[in-house]
Design an enzyme around this catalytic site. Structure first.
Site, short mmCIF file in Angstrom:
data_model
loop_
_atom_site.label_atom_id
_atom_site.label_comp_id
_atom_site.label_asym_id
_atom_site.label_seq_id
_atom_site.Cartn_x
_atom_site.Cartn_y
_atom_site.Cartn_z
N GLY A 172 0.76 -1.24 0.00
CA GLY A 172 0.00 0.00 0.00
C GLY A 172 0.79 1.29 0.00
O GLY A 172 0.22 2.37 0.15
N ASP A 218 -7.54 -10.72 -9.38
CA ASP A 218 -6.55 -10.84 -10.45
C ASP A 218 -6.92 -9.88 -11.57
O ASP A 218 -7.98 -10.02 -12.17
CB ASP A 218 -6.56 -12.29 -10.95
CG ASP A 218 -5.57 -12.54 -12.09
OD1 ASP A 218 -4.99 -11.56 -12.59
OD2 ASP A 218 -5.40 -13.71 -12.47
N ASP A 269 -5.02 -6.05 -5.88
CA ASP A 269 -3.96 -7.02 -5.62
C ASP A 269 -4.58 -8.38 -5.29
O ASP A 269 -5.72 -8.46 -4.82
CB ASP A 269 -3.07 -6.57 -4.45
CG ASP A 269 -1.65 -7.16 -4.55
OD1 ASP A 269 -0.71 -6.38 -4.81
OD2 ASP A 269 -1.49 -8.37 -4.39
N LYS A 303 6.32 -0.55 -13.94
CA LYS A 303 7.66 -1.07 -13.72
C LYS A 303 7.92 -2.25 -14.65
O LYS A 303 7.05 -3.09 -14.83
CB LYS A 303 7.83 -1.52 -12.27
CG LYS A 303 9.20 -2.17 -12.00
CD LYS A 303 9.53 -2.23 -10.54
CE LYS A 303 8.78 -3.32 -9.81
NZ LYS A 303 9.15 -3.33 -8.37
N ASP A 313 3.38 -1.19 -9.93
CA ASP A 313 4.72 -1.49 -9.40
C ASP A 313 4.89 -3.00 -9.28
O ASP A 313 5.70 -3.48 -8.50
CB ASP A 313 4.91 -0.80 -8.04
CG ASP A 313 6.38 -0.75 -7.61
OD1 ASP A 313 7.25 -0.63 -8.49
OD2 ASP A 313 6.64 -0.84 -6.40
N TRP A 367 2.29 2.84 -2.52
CA TRP A 367 1.90 3.69 -3.65
C TRP A 367 0.48 4.24 -3.45
O TRP A 367 0.18 5.36 -3.86
CB TRP A 367 2.01 2.93 -4.97
CG TRP A 367 3.41 2.89 -5.50
CD1 TRP A 367 4.56 2.86 -4.78
CD2 TRP A 367 3.80 2.89 -6.87
NE1 TRP A 367 5.65 2.85 -5.62
CE2 TRP A 367 5.21 2.87 -6.91
CE3 TRP A 367 3.10 2.90 -8.08
CZ2 TRP A 367 5.93 2.85 -8.10
CZ3 TRP A 367 3.81 2.89 -9.28
CH2 TRP A 367 5.22 2.87 -9.29
#
Length: 256
Positions: free
Chosen positions: A49, A88, A69, A151, A111, A51
């Site tokens: 958490g 998902d 998540d 990322k 990320d 971000w």
């Protein structure tokens, strides 16, 4: 390496962030200005958490932040403007829940990293796969002009992924925050101003020139999208090749 890791780790503990990764998003935002007051942000792979906290601070009371998540993200229901979804993001049901929770998304951030095997090529391939799934989600939920941060590990498939992002956004850059570890091959792709144009660079089509622009270019409309065509006059129908696509308008050259 250790000192820098310790610096951001300790800083996160002192300042109340859930992870040292919070400083990566802070640095990305300072450099590129992707978060803004009142924005709706979707954070993919949001646990634990860090971000989410940074995004919530930046969008403020008028904004909305949705974290997604596999893992449960604890204690965020108490924070104003933050919603968490356990699921998902590659499944349609989860994407539907994202759309329901965040009507019109301004920014998608991710990320996510794969479970590391230590086999570099495999880890790289998996990270690109995750990044592509994040891009698919961004395509589906972002408003025109929306922003995207993801990322990915550097490697042989990186340039191909970056090219696909560049096709979708008016601005795309790579960036490695100071808060990334020295030993890491991670790099962030920062993309701004999603282009949802009905044409793409290289397309050829016949258009009717309906008006003249300030610079003397002809103006054609394709599904409401403006194309500027050099050396064309109002009233003509011409075959053109699209040479450049921006969020709100594009350029084309005559082929006839």
């Amino acid at each position: 390496m250790g000192n820098r890791k310790d610096h951001y780790y300790n800083k996160s503990k002192q300042e109340g962030y859930r992870s040292r990764a919070a400083y990566k998003l802070k640095q990305i935002d300072r450099e590129f200005g992707v978060l803004f007051g009142g924005a709706t942000v979707v954070d993919l792979g949001a646990a634990p958490g860090g971000w989410l906290q940074v995004a919530a601070e930046e969008v403020g009371a008028r904004g909305k932040v949705v974290g997604v998540d596999f893992q449960n993200i604890s204690d965020f229901e108490t924070e104003a403007g933050v919603t968490t979804i356990r699921g998902d993001m590659t499944e349609e049901e989860t994407r539907e829940r994202i759309r329901d929770a965040a009507n019109g998304v301004d920014v998608v951030v991710s990320d996510m990293a794969p479970n590391m095997t230590g086999e570099y090529n495999l880890d790289h391939a998996r990270s690109v796969h995750l990044a592509r799934q994040a891009l698919d989600t961004a395509r589906e939920v972002l408003v025109d002009g929306g922003h995207f941060v993801v990322k990915v590990f550097d490697g042989q498939d990186f340039e191909g992924f970056l090219a696909d992002v560049e096709d979708e956004f008016a601005f795309a850059r790579t960036y490695t925050p100071d808060a990334s570890r020295d030993s890491s091959s991670e790099v962030y792709v920062v993309a701004k101003n999603r282009v949802d144009a009905p044409v793409a660079e290289g397309d050829t089509l016949d258009v009717e020139i309906t008006d003249e622009g300030d610079e003397g270019d002809g103006i054609a409309k394709v599904e409401g999208y403006t194309l500027f065509v050099g050396d064309a006059d109002a009233g003509e129908t011409v075959e053109v090749e699209v040479t450049d696509v921006k969020p709100n308008y594009g350029f084309a050259e005559r082929r006839d």
